[in-house]
Design an enzyme around this catalytic site. Structure first.
Site, PDB file in Angstrom:
ATOM      1  N   THR A  53       0.813  -1.208   0.000  1.00 29.93           N
ATOM      2  CA  THR A  53       0.000   0.000   0.000  1.00 29.93           C
ATOM      3  C   THR A  53       0.850   1.263   0.000  1.00 29.93           C
ATOM      4  O   THR A  53       1.767   1.393   0.782  1.00 29.93           O
ATOM      5  CB  THR A  53      -0.852   0.044   1.267  1.00 29.93           C
ATOM      6  OG1 THR A  53      -1.443  -1.213   1.413  1.00 29.93           O
ATOM      7  CG2 THR A  53      -1.895   1.118   1.155  1.00 29.93           C
ATOM      8  N   ASP A  77      12.935   2.938   6.468  1.00 31.15           N
ATOM      9  CA  ASP A  77      14.122   2.516   7.238  1.00 31.15           C
ATOM     10  C   ASP A  77      15.333   2.238   6.363  1.00 31.15           C
ATOM     11  O   ASP A  77      16.462   2.543   6.742  1.00 31.15           O
ATOM     12  CB  ASP A  77      13.828   1.248   8.042  1.00 31.15           C
ATOM     13  CG  ASP A  77      12.917   1.506   9.222  1.00 31.15           C
ATOM     14  OD1 ASP A  77      12.529   2.670   9.427  1.00 31.15           O
ATOM     15  OD2 ASP A  77      12.583   0.535   9.920  1.00 31.15           O
ATOM     16  N   LYS A 101      18.762   8.354   6.921  1.00 35.17           N
ATOM     17  CA  LYS A 101      17.677   8.463   7.892  1.00 35.17           C
ATOM     18  C   LYS A 101      18.293   8.755   9.251  1.00 35.17           C
ATOM     19  O   LYS A 101      19.093   7.967   9.749  1.00 35.17           O
ATOM     20  CB  LYS A 101      16.876   7.160   7.929  1.00 35.17           C
ATOM     21  CG  LYS A 101      15.698   7.216   8.888  1.00 35.17           C
ATOM     22  CD  LYS A 101      14.741   6.036   8.757  1.00 35.17           C
ATOM     23  CE  LYS A 101      13.572   6.228   9.714  1.00 35.17           C
ATOM     24  NZ  LYS A 101      12.514   5.238   9.534  1.00 35.17           N
TER      25      LYS A 101
END
Lengths: 462, 462
Positions: free
Chosen positions: A110, A187, A265
């Protein structure tokens, strides 16, 4: 989304659930919420499992989902109820030949309406209807074709998926796509982004990696806006690079455009988690358009020059040096048959003298050891000190200012082409996709919010 | 420093050496250098090996060493020569009973006048004369006793040295020191700082770690000022914690005071390399004094409450997870007899499902695996997603928001006290020395210089 429940406040928990039951408010009913002067009207949606307990989710008339905090002060009232199956309104999207064609490849399932930060998936895979319902502006912006490649948790995005994703991108480019969006868990987005940067040679279209730090059923979801900005970037802008375009601040003020090979990140949860290290970002995008900060962005290349180069060797590992480290770990990697090692060393990329015998083994067995710097900012420089030169004499390769994610994917890629140590060194020391910068000026180093500039003044305002 | 050379420009290299020979300029001679309107007079010092080839070092009348770039435009002329042995002027430092007593423990050898960023040592160990000659203000600030513990390269600062350093600090405290300064190579200063934070219970005096990002024979050396600020902090301020006090900016505007357990070296070369992560620094110090930003700084504890607790287990390792990681590395650590592992996981601290069998082995053999977050900012949170809960079911310990350096030293310390996994978990999840904060507000996250705030305006000024 279909309504097959029994009128229960589906998915709600705790005090809020009790209140909804007491007040006879059902999911899929039309409700009005009043809080002080504010009034919200919409369809009360069921909630998925990972949500703030005190929020309801409304689908409002614009098509957006809205999260509303139900506190002491709020009143909520049912004003209608959909009987039978609820269907998202079908949106008849026509191909418009004056709009660019953009393909959205979902790697985590999704994207957009229920984009989840790790997976791209909380609920089942999106349909075009759900996507356009969540981001209505998409329809008039680009001809968007959403496709689900697979559903991979971010941490399981192994080298084989880097390759499959690159192949899927190549196929779309060959089919004439003007831009590519990759939905990806955040991530490990930078790692995949680095790999794609090495695999996709002479890119004729932008490749924009995008995700969300909030799942969409939370009030602060950033998925829809990220998708819209990615569509604008990939459809209209003239660049042929792999970039990450995500929130620049915790608010919705703008997204920053990061070259994937220099992006990291930096926070486990904040929306503005992505940062370009050792340089400024390529640019930003907000509702008024794109501003490019840097002038070294590669333009779209001729389509005929594009090619895929996905040869990799996945017997590459990373090892994080720390004071007191025993050489047994690196020796174990030799014993286990690793073909290459990226080692994160202290300061200018040093390891303790205890490690030298293991470096000598790697040298004897022609296993390249690439040194990158633990501080993340700055260059590996092993010619400054005697012990650095001792390391170079044992065959280590200075990883310049490559981030660990860039060095890891690049070494996998280099070893896919050659096991010759000198050739590997040449590849590693050559800037291929912006992963090595020639120098680092003051631009791009970090300052701390609330400390610089005007330290005293800002302290007062915290 | 003594002059036993033959009039050669000792230590100088390349073009500058040739020029000095040609112009008959000897080290230890008094020289005048003219560059445009500027004129420098001083003693020409020999240079150590790791220096910029085009600078000379002058000892000027104030006692400071000065680096001067000798370019095309510069002229240099000998105006006198010290015959025989040159001696630094002896400074007769008298004990003043109204000044606090501070001990400076050098762990890398030379501190201050020739403080080196990795080692604390380029030239032989300092003498008090050299120290006071380099930092004359020290004499009127504190009663400073410099002692050399040993000369350890930063990357070789193994757990046994953490213990020895703590023991030396305890001895000084028991002898009545009012403050302690530790000279330490910067690369692993945060690791040693974390270890000391756990070892030194109920500190009755400040412990200030200090070093230099520039060796002192370079014109921009920051050693002397760092020592002076450390003396002021440790001698006069009311705190009983282990801190790192180093440059806050690339200029000399102020030093930041960082709690060691929340501090990280973030650049391989910049002077303002140290940053407090996930919080603001404790405070700052400049020539006007100390400003405390935070009000949770622990005050000096009663001397009778102080004790040392240096029990550690050094069979602890760190492992950096990356997508595609094979479980063989963690399995190897079990085979090799490691007693504990700190694992750096993606995002909220996840590892790929491939690693699970190795986690199960660790669980069976009661080897604690502590998860910390790769992004460095933010918390390990394994209760949000199913796969995180799968990891918890395999016994991993959520490392909260501990930095890797804090988690590594703390796990070594915890395992020195108990091998019982539940007790280890309790210790790891208890905040001992500021290594875990209860929440992370917006304060302390990083923004990028030149990007925030006022992104457009600042871009123009870059």
């Amino acid at each position: 989304m279909s309504n097959n429940n029994n009128g229960e406040p589906e998915g709600y928990r705790g005090v809020l659930r009790e209140r909804l039951i007491k007040d006879k408010i059902r999911t899929w009913s039309k409700v009005v919420i009043k809080k002080g002067d504010a009034e919200y009207e919409g369809l009360l949606l069921p909630r998925s499992q990972h949500t703030d307990d005190n929020y309801v989710t409304l689908k409002v008339d614009t098509g957006y989902n809205l999260g509303v905090l139900i506190d002491e002060e709020a009143t909520i009232k049912e004003i209608g109820f959909h009987k039978g199956n609820y269907q998202l309104p079908h949106i008849d999207v026509k191909f418009k030949k004056d709009l660019p064609n953009v393909t959205l490849l979902g790697t985590g399932g999704t994207v957009a309406s229920r984009l989840d930060y790790r997976t791209g998936a909380v609920l089942p895979a999106f349909t075009p209807d759900e996507l356009f319902s969540a981001v209505p502006e998409l329809i008039s912006t680009v001809n968007l074709t959403p496709k689900t490649l697979y559903q991979i948790l971010s941490e399981n995005f192994r080298p084989e998926y880097w390759v499959k994703t690159a192949e899927a991108i190549a196929k779309e480019i060959e089919s004439g796509a003007d831009g590519i969006i990759i939905g990806h868990g955040t991530d490990t987005m930078c790692v995949t982004g680095c790999a794609l940067s090495f695999f996709l040679r002479n890119l004729p279209v932008p490749v924009v990696l995008v995700g969300s730090q909030r799942s969409s059923d939370r009030p602060s979801s950033d998925g829809p806006r990220n998708i819209l900005y990615a569509a604008k970037l990939s459809g209209y802008e003239n660049f042929g690079e792999v970039v990450i375009a995500m929130h620049g601040t915790p608010s919705d003020s703008y997204n920053l455009i990061h070259r994937a090979t220099r992006c990291r990140k930096m926070h486990s949860a904040r929306r503005d988690t992505f940062r370009t290290l050792s340089d400024i970002p390529l640019g930003k995008i907000d509702d008024t358009g794109v501003t490019w900060f840097k002038d070294d962005v590669s333009p779209r290349k001729p389509r005929e020059d594009f090619h895929l180069d996905t040869k990799i060797d996945s017997r590459v590992g990373m090892l994080y040096f720390y004071p007191g480290m025993n050489p047994d770990m690196l020796n174990a990697m030799v014993d286990l048959g690793y073909h290459g090692v990226v080692m994160i060393g202290t300061g200018l990329a040093h390891v303790g003298t205890d490690i030298y015998p293991a470096l000598e083994r790697c040298q004897e067995e022609e296993i390249p050891v690439v040194m990158v710097v633990e501080p993340l900012f700055g260059f590996a420089q092993l010619r400054v000190y005697e012990t650095g030169r001792d390391m170079l004499a044992r065959g280590v390769i200075e990883g310049e200012n490559m981030l660990p994610s860039a060095a890891y994917t690049k070494l996998s890629w280099a070893l896919g082409h050659t096991r010759n140590i000198d050739e590997v060194r040449d590849i590693m020391l050559t800037n291929v996709a912006g992963e090595i910068t020639t120098r680092e000026g003051p631009r791009g180093y970090l300052v701390l919010q609330g400390v610089e500039p005007g330290i005293d003044k800002m302290m007062k305002n915290l």
